[in-house]
Design a protein around this motif. Structure first.
Motif, PDB file in Angstrom:
ATOM      1  N   TYR A   1     -34.263 -21.385 -45.825  1.00 40.23           N
ATOM      2  CA  TYR A   1     -34.231 -19.944 -45.548  1.00 40.23           C
ATOM      3  C   TYR A   1     -35.607 -19.335 -45.816  1.00 40.23           C
ATOM      4  CZ  TYR A   1     -32.919 -14.987 -46.147  1.00 40.23           C
ATOM      5  OH  TYR A   1     -32.841 -13.619 -46.058  1.00 40.23           O
ATOM      6  N   VAL A   2     -36.186 -19.685 -46.943  1.00 39.76           N
ATOM      7  CA  VAL A   2     -37.481 -19.122 -47.340  1.00 39.76           C
ATOM      8  C   VAL A   2     -38.608 -19.688 -46.481  1.00 39.76           C
ATOM      9  CG1 VAL A   2     -39.125 -18.879 -49.244  1.00 39.76           C
ATOM     10  CG2 VAL A   2     -36.663 -18.741 -49.693  1.00 39.76           C
ATOM     11  N   LEU A   3     -38.583 -20.983 -46.253  1.00 39.62           N
ATOM     12  CA  LEU A   3     -39.627 -21.605 -45.435  1.00 39.62           C
ATOM     13  C   LEU A   3     -39.634 -21.039 -44.014  1.00 39.62           C
ATOM     14  CD1 LEU A   3     -39.213 -25.344 -46.523  1.00 39.62           C
ATOM     15  CD2 LEU A   3     -41.058 -23.792 -47.169  1.00 39.62           C
ATOM     16  N   GLY A   4     -38.442 -20.850 -43.456  1.00 43.79           N
ATOM     17  CA  GLY A   4     -38.346 -20.290 -42.116  1.00 43.79           C
ATOM     18  C   GLY A   4     -38.899 -18.882 -42.044  1.00 43.79           C
ATOM     19  N   GLY A   5     -38.596 -18.081 -43.060  1.00 50.49           N
ATOM     20  CA  GLY A   5     -39.087 -16.708 -43.094  1.00 50.49           C
ATOM     21  C   GLY A   5     -40.594 -16.637 -43.193  1.00 50.49           C
ATOM     22  N   LEU A   6     -41.177 -17.444 -44.080  1.00 49.74           N
ATOM     23  CA  LEU A   6     -42.630 -17.408 -44.241  1.00 49.74           C
ATOM     24  C   LEU A   6     -43.358 -17.971 -43.022  1.00 49.74           C
ATOM     25  CD1 LEU A   6     -42.052 -16.517 -47.145  1.00 49.74           C
ATOM     26  CD2 LEU A   6     -43.883 -18.043 -47.901  1.00 49.74           C
TER      27      LEU A   6
END
Length: 271
Positions: free
Chosen positions: A144-149
């Motif tokens: 989730y975080v990797l995709g957002g960044l």
């Protein structure tokens, strides 16, 4: 990608179930003592991120914390405490958690594994080039975080992160990473413990240092805090008394009239 995920390594302690309450508490405390020293090593990284955040916020930008589970909740806590502490708008510092508000209290199945949802969540907040997005993930591998960044980087939005694994995908992805290596947890893999404590300390530093740089503190006092209960009203009155020569009663009247410590003091000094 090969890297050592120290947050998942086996605890230094064995047979926890055989320890007395006293042994458990002392051992947990001994591990916790190491966290501030780990944060200290990351101070140059924290400074670099805060410096850029201040620059962006002076241009009208906002902070967005994104995370899943404990990391997401910690971001929400920090964001939610900025308006009452510093008197800033509720949308200046924002916490977004995988799975939405439901996930604040109860885990949402597979929410952290969604690689596209964070960008959708950010777009709903009209994310722009003056904003800063900080991914929080102890592991440094949360999809989730990797995709957002990744999407933020593609759209020229400044990214930072708080993670506890050196060389993790998140640390390599963020423009300005903060890596606090706390090592194995007391209970193997329970990153709500030392890793969570490290993240909380770093979040405190980021928001507090930023708000001070933006002029939201005078001397050492929260002069713009929201007066939302009797304790804070009393604190505000005493702040006024420490700044100008008036009685408790007069300070109380000024605070009631002007609604903030800063405005009350400025008004008195302008007379």
């Amino acid at each position: 990608m090969n890297f050592t995920k120290t947050t998942e390594q086996s605890s230094k302690y064995e047979h926890l179930e055989k320890m007395s309450v006293s042994e458990l508490l002392h051992n947990i405390n001994n591990e916790d003592k190491t966290v501030p020293l780990a944060v200290e090593k990351a101070l140059p990284q924290i400074e670099a991120l805060v410096t850029k955040i201040v620059e962006k916020m002076k241009l009208g930008g906002r902070i967005f914390y994104i995370g899943a589970g404990t990391s997401g909740r910690l971001g929400i806590v920090d964001a939610s405490e900025c308006p009452p502490t510093f008197g800033v708008p509720f949308d200046l510092v924002n916490g977004i958690i995988a799975g939405g508000d439901t996930a604040i209290r109860r885990a949402v199945e597979n929410a952290e594994d969604n690689t596209t949802q964070a960008w959708i969540d950010l777009q709903e907040q009209n994310i722009g080039v003056n904003d800063v997005v900080i991914g929080i993930a102890a592991s440094g591998t949360t999809p989730y975080v990797l995709g957002g960044l990744t999407k933020c980087n593609e759209n020229n939005i400044l990214t930072g992160c708080i993670t506890c694994n050196e060389g993790s995908p998140l640390a390599l992805l963020a423009n300005l990473p903060i890596v606090v290596v706390v090592g194995p947890e007391f209970v193997t893999g329970s990153s709500r413990m030392k890793a969570g404590t490290a993240q909380k300390l770093v979040l405190n530093m980021i928001s507090t240092a930023t708000m001070i740089q933006l002029g939201k503190v005078k001397g050492n006092k929260m002069v713009d805090m929201q007066l939302s209960n009797d304790k804070l009203v009393d604190r505000g009155v005493k702040m006024i008394m420490s700044e100008i020569p008036v009685s408790y009663e007069k300070a109380s009247e000024l605070l009631q009239e002007f609604g903030s410590v800063r405005k009350a003091v400025d008004s008195y000094n302008s007379i």
